[in-house]
Design a protein around this motif. Sequence first.
Motif, PDB file in Angstrom:
ATOM      1  N   CYS A  82       0.809  -1.220   0.000  1.00 34.49           N
ATOM      2  CA  CYS A  82       0.000   0.000   0.000  1.00 34.49           C
ATOM      3  C   CYS A  82       0.844   1.273   0.000  1.00 34.49           C
ATOM      4  O   CYS A  82       0.486   2.265  -0.638  1.00 34.49           O
ATOM      5  CB  CYS A  82      -0.943  -0.005   1.208  1.00 34.49           C
ATOM      6  SG  CYS A  82      -2.253  -1.242   1.091  1.00 34.49           S
ATOM      7  N   VAL A 104       0.064  -2.518  -5.683  1.00 35.91           N
ATOM      8  CA  VAL A 104      -0.696  -3.698  -5.251  1.00 35.91           C
ATOM      9  C   VAL A 104      -1.322  -4.457  -6.418  1.00 35.91           C
ATOM     10  O   VAL A 104      -1.938  -5.511  -6.210  1.00 35.91           O
ATOM     11  CB  VAL A 104      -1.791  -3.299  -4.238  1.00 35.91           C
ATOM     12  CG1 VAL A 104      -1.169  -2.714  -2.989  1.00 35.91           C
ATOM     13  CG2 VAL A 104      -2.792  -2.314  -4.860  1.00 35.91           C
ATOM     14  N   GLU A 154     -12.001  -7.486  -2.844  1.00 38.27           N
ATOM     15  CA  GLU A 154     -10.922  -6.502  -2.860  1.00 38.27           C
ATOM     16  C   GLU A 154     -11.542  -5.111  -2.988  1.00 38.27           C
ATOM     17  O   GLU A 154     -12.627  -4.944  -3.537  1.00 38.27           O
ATOM     18  CB  GLU A 154      -9.976  -6.781  -4.037  1.00 38.27           C
ATOM     19  CG  GLU A 154      -8.844  -5.791  -4.224  1.00 38.27           C
ATOM     20  CD  GLU A 154      -7.859  -5.791  -3.074  1.00 38.27           C
ATOM     21  OE1 GLU A 154      -8.227  -5.243  -2.011  1.00 38.27           O
ATOM     22  OE2 GLU A 154      -6.742  -6.304  -3.234  1.00 38.27           O
ATOM     23  N   GLY A 155     -10.850  -4.102  -2.464  1.00 32.91           N
ATOM     24  CA  GLY A 155     -11.280  -2.724  -2.634  1.00 32.91           C
ATOM     25  C   GLY A 155     -12.440  -2.323  -1.746  1.00 32.91           C
ATOM     26  O   GLY A 155     -12.924  -3.090  -0.914  1.00 32.91           O
ATOM     27  N   ARG A 169      -6.661   0.613  -3.270  1.00 36.38           N
ATOM     28  CA  ARG A 169      -7.127  -0.720  -3.652  1.00 36.38           C
ATOM     29  C   ARG A 169      -8.252  -0.718  -4.676  1.00 36.38           C
ATOM     30  O   ARG A 169      -8.620  -1.784  -5.190  1.00 36.38           O
ATOM     31  CB  ARG A 169      -7.594  -1.465  -2.401  1.00 36.38           C
ATOM     32  CG  ARG A 169      -6.469  -1.768  -1.402  1.00 36.38           C
ATOM     33  CD  ARG A 169      -5.683  -2.980  -1.816  1.00 36.38           C
ATOM     34  NE  ARG A 169      -4.589  -3.286  -0.888  1.00 36.38           N
ATOM     35  CZ  ARG A 169      -3.830  -4.373  -0.980  1.00 36.38           C
ATOM     36  NH1 ARG A 169      -4.070  -5.259  -1.913  1.00 36.38           N
ATOM     37  NH2 ARG A 169      -2.848  -4.573  -0.120  1.00 36.38           N
TER      38      ARG A 169
END
Length: 445
Positions: A82, A104, A154-155, A169
């Motif tokens: 990150c 990432v 994710e995210g 992300r």
Amino acid sequence: MSKLKVGVVNLGCDKNRIDSEIIIGNLKEKYEIVNEPEEADVILINTCGFIETSKQESIDTILEMAKYKENNKCKVLVATGCLTQRYGQELLELIPELDIILGVNDYDKLNEAIEKALEKGEKSCYTNYSDSNINIGKRTVTTGGITAYIRISEGCNYQCAYCAIPKIRGKYRSRTIEDIVAEAKELAINGYKELILVAQDTTNYGIDIYGGQKLHMLLQELSKIKSIKWIRVLYCYAEELTEEIINEFASNEKVCNYVDIPVQHISDDILKAMKRRGRKKIILENIKKLREAIPNVVLRTSIIVGFPGETEENFQELLDFVKEVNFDKLGVFKYSQEEGTAAAEMENQIEEEVKEERYHRLMTLQQKISAEVNKKKVGRIYEVLIEEKENGEYIGRSYEMSPEIDGEIFIKCDKIINMGEFINVNIVDALEYDLVGKIVDNMDK
């Protein structure tokens, strides 16, 4: 000719751990993976960049690992994660010892970048942003042979004022149930007995690909895997807990009665300023529903103190909330002014000494609560997962304890117990966060 050696240093959250495991899985066919950095030809640091303390830890670790280049053993220094996604080229310029920067979404470029660095001395920087990529692949699990984390999405779609995760992300994107179950079955075949589901927000699993929250359906499918004994769910938004999810937690015997709900604050004024979706009323209502549906549920939360504009009255409301709810587990973070976030631009920033004072007041309160909660466990019998042996004592966890963030149970026993074995333990003493137990009955499972 022997393989070059690679050492991987992981920092940050469980989601970062999974990324590191994928990186190791991709590298191990070509390179030998080593645990000691002084042995490594290539050192990779998977960084965290969520708050100021984690950023500083990441930079300090990079500089510490850079020292291994001085003796010419380490030839390539890599930073990913990150922090590098946020600061990419800037980091490469500020820390000349770095050879490779990966964001990432760029782990597939690692092998090529290492070759360029080794053969030509070329530096590389890849920090591509993605709203579609989900890092999956062949993993080398680093949590031993018992417990494994699984990323279900994710995210994040939310734009909390203090958080840079959506910019790092990307938007929320779920994996399919079939994909997750296939990974879980592979883990089960390899002997793993506890699955821990992680995401930025597990409660909203499936909203993007199935048109609604499908965490309960995912849990139903995972629980069909016979050799999996515990399924633990982290990072649930309290305000997003539906009746279906709560009922699944309550009825599914394999789902640990442990709910992680990071509420961050309880004052509606602060929640609004944070741009959180939840409000005090719905948070309290859903906590009540959880406890009514699951009488022995263990609740964990995380709190931010010192958010811009937090008054003493707001903080007192937070203290009262913690007293009222009596959380079994609670973590406290001091607000970190992160550039690129809405909160960083707010004028009413809180002085650092005020944040520190509020942090200690809240932690002191929680220490008392934790000690009282643990005292009530003396005399109870728990099924305990044995994970290690140290100084003649076995160490394990009950369903009430998530690895590395909660306490442990220490058991003195002359018998030989296999790692990964579940045994019945009577709690005979309680410490502030840990417990002491005695074996009641051996349960080979």
